[in-house]
Design a protein around this motif. Structure first.
Motif, PDB file in Angstrom:
ATOM      1  N   GLU A   1       0.762  -1.291   0.002  1.00 28.64           N
ATOM      2  CA  GLU A   1       0.051  -0.050   0.030  1.00 28.64           C
ATOM      3  C   GLU A   1       0.977   1.397  -0.001  1.00 28.64           C
ATOM      4  O   GLU A   1       0.549   2.150  -0.681  1.00 28.64           O
ATOM      5  CB  GLU A   1      -0.864  -0.161   1.025  1.00 28.64           C
ATOM      6  CG  GLU A   1      -2.327  -0.693   0.915  1.00 28.64           C
ATOM      7  CD  GLU A   1      -3.230  -0.851   2.205  1.00 28.64           C
ATOM      8  OE1 GLU A   1      -3.074   0.117   2.910  1.00 28.64           O
ATOM      9  OE2 GLU A   1      -4.113  -1.494   1.920  1.00 28.64           O
TER      10      GLU A   1
ATOM     11  N   LEU B   1      -7.655   3.818 -12.189  1.00 32.29           N
ATOM     12  CA  LEU B   1      -8.711   4.725 -11.328  1.00 32.29           C
ATOM     13  C   LEU B   1      -9.061   4.118 -10.265  1.00 32.29           C
ATOM     14  O   LEU B   1      -9.389   4.764  -9.072  1.00 32.29           O
ATOM     15  CB  LEU B   1      -9.871   4.501 -12.485  1.00 32.29           C
ATOM     16  CG  LEU B   1      -9.799   5.446 -13.691  1.00 32.29           C
ATOM     17  CD1 LEU B   1     -11.025   5.324 -14.733  1.00 32.29           C
ATOM     18  CD2 LEU B   1      -9.652   6.890 -13.279  1.00 32.29           C
ATOM     19  N   ARG B   2      -9.031   2.723 -10.110  1.00 34.90           N
ATOM     20  CA  ARG B   2      -9.207   2.033  -8.750  1.00 34.90           C
ATOM     21  C   ARG B   2      -8.440   2.490  -7.687  1.00 34.90           C
ATOM     22  O   ARG B   2      -8.689   2.660  -6.633  1.00 34.90           O
ATOM     23  CB  ARG B   2      -9.339   0.745  -8.862  1.00 34.90           C
ATOM     24  CG  ARG B   2     -10.580   0.239  -9.616  1.00 34.90           C
ATOM     25  CD  ARG B   2     -10.688  -1.483  -9.739  1.00 34.90           C
ATOM     26  NE  ARG B   2     -11.758  -2.052 -10.299  1.00 34.90           N
ATOM     27  CZ  ARG B   2     -11.772  -3.095 -11.211  1.00 34.90           C
ATOM     28  NH1 ARG B   2     -10.495  -3.804 -11.191  1.00 34.90           N
ATOM     29  NH2 ARG B   2     -12.587  -3.287 -11.928  1.00 34.90           N
ATOM     30  N   LEU B   3      -7.095   2.391  -8.197  1.00 39.12           N
ATOM     31  CA  LEU B   3      -5.934   2.972  -7.167  1.00 39.12           C
ATOM     32  C   LEU B   3      -6.127   4.310  -6.957  1.00 39.12           C
ATOM     33  O   LEU B   3      -6.015   4.697  -5.389  1.00 39.12           O
ATOM     34  CB  LEU B   3      -4.489   2.546  -7.693  1.00 39.12           C
ATOM     35  CG  LEU B   3      -4.126   1.167  -7.994  1.00 39.12           C
ATOM     36  CD1 LEU B   3      -2.821   1.182  -8.757  1.00 39.12           C
ATOM     37  CD2 LEU B   3      -4.151   0.478  -6.634  1.00 39.12           C
TER      38      LEU B   3
ATOM     39  N   ASP C   1      -8.726   5.939  -6.640  1.00 32.63           N
ATOM     40  CA  ASP C   1     -10.130   5.994  -5.619  1.00 32.63           C
ATOM     41  C   ASP C   1      -9.603   5.543  -4.419  1.00 32.63           C
ATOM     42  O   ASP C   1     -10.040   6.191  -3.335  1.00 32.63           O
ATOM     43  CB  ASP C   1     -11.176   5.394  -6.397  1.00 32.63           C
ATOM     44  CG  ASP C   1     -11.916   5.941  -7.354  1.00 32.63           C
ATOM     45  OD1 ASP C   1     -11.700   7.278  -7.301  1.00 32.63           O
ATOM     46  OD2 ASP C   1     -12.764   5.365  -8.309  1.00 32.63           O
ATOM     47  N   LYS C   2      -9.135   4.399  -4.109  1.00 30.64           N
ATOM     48  CA  LYS C   2      -8.531   3.734  -2.893  1.00 30.64           C
ATOM     49  C   LYS C   2      -7.626   4.494  -2.296  1.00 30.64           C
ATOM     50  O   LYS C   2      -7.868   4.610  -0.953  1.00 30.64           O
ATOM     51  CB  LYS C   2      -7.500   2.635  -3.518  1.00 30.64           C
ATOM     52  CG  LYS C   2      -7.006   1.895  -2.012  1.00 30.64           C
ATOM     53  CD  LYS C   2      -6.206   0.602  -2.646  1.00 30.64           C
ATOM     54  CE  LYS C   2      -5.842  -0.118  -1.378  1.00 30.64           C
ATOM     55  NZ  LYS C   2      -4.671  -1.297  -1.985  1.00 30.64           N
TER      56      LYS C   2
ATOM     57  N   VAL D   1      -8.553   1.426 -16.007  1.00 35.58           N
ATOM     58  CA  VAL D   1      -9.523   1.038 -14.833  1.00 35.58           C
ATOM     59  C   VAL D   1      -8.752   0.769 -13.350  1.00 35.58           C
ATOM     60  O   VAL D   1      -9.117   1.007 -12.462  1.00 35.58           O
ATOM     61  CB  VAL D   1     -10.518  -0.114 -15.438  1.00 35.58           C
ATOM     62  CG1 VAL D   1     -11.330  -0.604 -14.079  1.00 35.58           C
ATOM     63  CG2 VAL D   1     -11.281   0.204 -16.552  1.00 35.58           C
ATOM     64  N   TYR D   2      -7.782  -0.055 -13.793  1.00 34.63           N
ATOM     65  CA  TYR D   2      -6.687  -0.266 -12.690  1.00 34.63           C
ATOM     66  C   TYR D   2      -6.268   1.002 -11.858  1.00 34.63           C
ATOM     67  O   TYR D   2      -6.490   1.134 -10.862  1.00 34.63           O
ATOM     68  CB  TYR D   2      -5.654  -1.258 -12.918  1.00 34.63           C
ATOM     69  CG  TYR D   2      -5.055  -1.746 -11.697  1.00 34.63           C
ATOM     70  CD1 TYR D   2      -5.482  -2.401 -10.903  1.00 34.63           C
ATOM     71  CD2 TYR D   2      -3.504  -1.424 -11.373  1.00 34.63           C
ATOM     72  CE1 TYR D   2      -4.481  -2.652  -9.584  1.00 34.63           C
ATOM     73  CE2 TYR D   2      -2.691  -1.660 -10.355  1.00 34.63           C
ATOM     74  CZ  TYR D   2      -3.310  -2.341  -9.391  1.00 34.63           C
ATOM     75  OH  TYR D   2      -2.566  -2.700  -8.402  1.00 34.63           O
TER      76      TYR D   2
ATOM     77  N   ARG E   1      -7.914  10.718  -7.106  1.00 33.47           N
ATOM     78  CA  ARG E   1      -8.552  11.127  -8.274  1.00 33.47           C
ATOM     79  C   ARG E   1      -8.731  12.421  -8.482  1.00 33.47           C
ATOM     80  O   ARG E   1      -9.299  13.062  -7.741  1.00 33.47           O
ATOM     81  CB  ARG E   1      -9.748  10.019  -8.648  1.00 33.47           C
ATOM     82  CG  ARG E   1      -9.964  10.143 -10.130  1.00 33.47           C
ATOM     83  CD  ARG E   1     -11.492   9.616 -10.437  1.00 33.47           C
ATOM     84  NE  ARG E   1     -11.852   8.249 -10.130  1.00 33.47           N
ATOM     85  CZ  ARG E   1     -12.568   7.497 -11.144  1.00 33.47           C
ATOM     86  NH1 ARG E   1     -13.298   8.228 -12.039  1.00 33.47           N
ATOM     87  NH2 ARG E   1     -12.892   6.264 -10.933  1.00 33.47           N
TER      88      ARG E   1
ATOM     89  N   THR F   1      -1.248   6.092 -17.473  1.00 32.85           N
ATOM     90  CA  THR F   1      -1.607   4.585 -17.581  1.00 32.85           C
ATOM     91  C   THR F   1      -0.409   4.104 -18.686  1.00 32.85           C
ATOM     92  O   THR F   1       0.120   3.189 -18.614  1.00 32.85           O
ATOM     93  CB  THR F   1      -2.864   4.473 -18.206  1.00 32.85           C
ATOM     94  OG1 THR F   1      -3.423   5.069 -19.376  1.00 32.85           O
ATOM     95  CG2 THR F   1      -3.930   4.674 -16.910  1.00 32.85           C
TER      96      THR F   1
ATOM     97  N   GLU G   1       2.344   1.638  -3.478  1.00 34.45           N
ATOM     98  CA  GLU G   1       1.251   2.053  -4.505  1.00 34.45           C
ATOM     99  C   GLU G   1       0.953   3.515  -4.352  1.00 34.45           C
ATOM    100  O   GLU G   1       0.769   4.070  -5.409  1.00 34.45           O
ATOM    101  CB  GLU G   1       0.014   1.255  -4.368  1.00 34.45           C
ATOM    102  CG  GLU G   1      -0.115  -0.176  -4.805  1.00 34.45           C
ATOM    103  CD  GLU G   1      -1.415  -1.155  -4.276  1.00 34.45           C
ATOM    104  OE1 GLU G   1      -1.605  -1.977  -4.830  1.00 34.45           O
ATOM    105  OE2 GLU G   1      -1.987  -0.434  -3.511  1.00 34.45           O
TER     106      GLU G   1
END
Length: 69
Positions: free
Chosen positions: A22, A55-57, A59-60, A52-53, A64, A44, A25
């Motif tokens: 984490e 964007l997920r990171l 958001d996590k 998409v990956y 964003r 990207t 990342e």
């Protein structure tokens, strides 16, 4: 470099590994987005990861562009 001394064995391996992943990342994504001035497409491509990956990171970690953390 990560100091892997005696203290690190006081937690389960999976917990320590997850924490390091984490941390990596988040730092990587922060630097990537800064380098490409928040441009997701360019980021990207440079990172060679799926949009998409990324964007997920983002958001996590509440990173964003255009969204409140």
């Amino acid at each position: 470099a990560v100091d892997v001394g005696v203290e690190v064995v006081k937690i389960p391996f999976k917990v320590g590994k997850a924490a390091l992943v984490e941390q990596y990342e988040r730092r990587y994504i922060e630097a990537l987005m800064q380098r490409f001035e928040q441009n997701i497409t360019r980021a990207t491509r440079a990172a060679e990861i799926d949009r998409v990956y990324l964007l997920r990171l983002l958001d996590k970690y509440g990173l964003r562009p255009g969204r409140q953390g």
